[in-house]
Design an enzyme around this catalytic site. Structure first.
Site, PDB file in Angstrom:
ATOM      1  N   HIS A 100       0.829  -1.206   0.000  1.00  0.00           N
ATOM      2  CA  HIS A 100       0.000   0.000   0.000  1.00  0.00           C
ATOM      3  C   HIS A 100       0.869   1.264   0.000  1.00  0.00           C
ATOM      4  O   HIS A 100       0.544   2.246  -0.644  1.00  0.00           O
ATOM      5  CB  HIS A 100      -0.921   0.014   1.233  1.00  0.00           C
ATOM      6  N   ASP A 119      -6.228   5.401   2.395  1.00  0.00           N
ATOM      7  CA  ASP A 119      -6.324   3.993   2.031  1.00  0.00           C
ATOM      8  C   ASP A 119      -7.724   3.451   2.291  1.00  0.00           C
ATOM      9  O   ASP A 119      -8.426   3.898   3.194  1.00  0.00           O
ATOM     10  CB  ASP A 119      -5.311   3.206   2.873  1.00  0.00           C
TER      11      ASP A 119
END
Length: 476
Positions: free
Chosen positions: A20, A125
């Site tokens: 990520h 995120d």
């Protein structure tokens, strides 16, 4: 004289896992390459090194600055060991839930930061579902970054809404995903058990929260390019009604050798040694094997891979964990294979002319990096959305060969072991014969399209400019 564009401040808040953080850093660098844009990346002290070197490089190149904002990670309050700040350290079944709990405790720090700095946009995120409400408190638009392809986003939503897994009576019986542009079949064994086995589960709650926050947010950033999956970009935006901008492949933003090497953790091999080994190999002759940062292979599986590689006779480069025991395999394959223990300079490897195929776990970062470099894949999905990516690569793009993984698992057991014969068969199939040539040709065409998408006037470059302009309009 032209009017100076208003300074735009975009804050990035990636989840604490390398899969990520790395693409988020690339995206932040793409944003600051635009005039009048500054960015801040929020992370925790132990994850900061992933960003700092690359940021120093960006500043030296004369681009606007990327700032780092450190939040304290409440590991101990959530029942985790002190210093556990990255998902890779928390992969056990109970531990993972504690890690998500700790991540949710970052909310107060985020809200204090947003109140103080009042940025023009928060790119958070997908796992920080609560950040949509946090941003809304201060009238700040929130963009979601999933790290998935359009295809996977569409498939996940179709499965969530229509639950087609309820139409079959066994775990291995295939069901069709309704409404999608292609006929895609999956089995329950390829889905997270928590999705279909139980009425209520932490996974289901998390999934629901992700979708809820996605519907309330300003839009979605997708690391993909339009020409790769036009039907699914259209399906996601038009049929599912989501606002989305495709700005990838973001890995291609790393243009020089230093940037490619510094991406992620400290590499475990000298790049000159690596390139020297590659340069001794023939064009398209080497198979690169790497299963990402969160997957651990059990010893019997490592042995099957080793035997499959030996039987195939192919040259290879294989990335393993530092503590993986390969027996006497390393001595037996000297010259034929190269073993890297730890972190590999993946982009540097994939773009080398000697690489003819990539055996991968089908994480979207790795999959898109292979596509961007024209490398066909042997697909070996394990969990998350990796089984969807396998379908995309093997059936829609037709640039991959499945190794035969059947079951979604975050902790592989003996029943999940893929045997050496299936591995050898896939290795041969990806490298030999006319169908292999066809796959390679298609992969090289996607490579050209990927690069074109990021050029000025290309689909991804234009989408990013449109997004930045829209954020500018909102902030005036």
């Amino acid at each position: 004289m032209g009017v100076e564009p208003k300074q735009l401040h975009v804050v990035f808040f990636p989840f604490m896992a390398h899969g990520h953080m790395i693409p988020t850093l690339d995206i932040a660098r793409m944003f600051v390459a635009h005039e009048g844009v500054k960015t801040t990346i929020i992370t925790t002290p132990r994850n900061a090194p992933t960003f700092t070197k690359a940021i120093e490089k960006t500043i030296k190149s004369g681009a606007s600055s990327i700032n780092i904002e450190l939040f304290n990670f409440p590991a101990q309050e959530a029942g985790l060991p002190e210093g556990c700040e990255n998902l890779e350290q928390a992969l056990g079944p109970g531990t993972m839930d504690k890690f998500f709990k700790a991540a949710a405790m970052l909310r107060n720090q985020l809200e204090q930061f947003l109140e103080k700095t009042r940025p023009n946009c928060l790119v958070a995120d997908m796992f920080f579902t609560w950040s949509t409400d946090s941003a809304a408190k201060f009238n700040i638009p929130r963009l979601v970054f999933h790290g998935h392809s359009f295809f996977a986003l569409c498939a996940l939503e179709i499965i969530r809404v229509y639950e087609p897994y309820n139409n079959v009576s066994t775990d291995m019986e295939p069901f069709i995903l309704p409404l999608l542009p292609h006929e895609i079949e999956l089995t329950r064994s390829q889905l997270a058990p928590d999705l279909w086995k139980y009425k209520e589960s932490e996974y289901k709650k998390r999934n629901f929260a992700i979708k809820e926050s996605e519907l309330k947010r300003f839009g979605v950033i997708v690391n993909s390019f339009y020409e790769l999956e036009p039907e699914y970009a259209d399906f996601y935006r038009q049929k599912l009604g989501r606002r989305a901008w495709h700005i990838g492949p973001v890995s291609l933003y790393n243009r020089n050798i230093e940037e490619k090497i510094q991406r992620g953790k400290q590499v475990s091999i000298d790049e000159h040694e690596c390139l020297k080994w590659f340069n001794s190999k023939k064009f398209n002759s080497v198979i690169y094997i790497c299963f990402g940062s969160t997957i651990h292979m059990i010893p019997p599986q490592l042995q099957e891979i080793a035997m499959g590689l030996e039987a195939s006779g192919k040259d290879f480069i294989w990335v393993v964990k530092n503590d993986d025991d390969l027996g006497g395999f390393e001595d037996r394959i000297k010259g034929k294979g190269l073993i890297i223990r730890g972190w590999a300079p993946q982009i540097l490897i994939l773009e080398h002319d000697a690489v003819g195929a990539f055996m991968t776990h089908c994480g979207w970062n790795s999959t898109l990096e292979a596509i961007s470099n024209g490398v066909p894949m042997i697909t070996w999905p394990m969990f998350a959305e990796q089984f969807y990516n396998e379908k995309f690569v093997t059936q829609i793009l037709r640039i991959g060969v499945p190794v035969g993984a059947k079951r979604y698992t975050t902790a592989p057991s003996l029943e999940d072991v893929v045997n050496q014969h299936d591995i050898e068969k896939a290795l041969r199939e990806i490298m030999e014969g006319n169908t292999a040539d066809g796959r390679r040709y298609r992969a090289k065409e996607f490579k050209k399209l990927a690069r074109k998408a990021l050029e000025e006037g290309g689909s991804s470059s234009s989408d990013l400019s449109a997004l930045i302009n829209e954020l500018r309009c909102l902030s005036t």
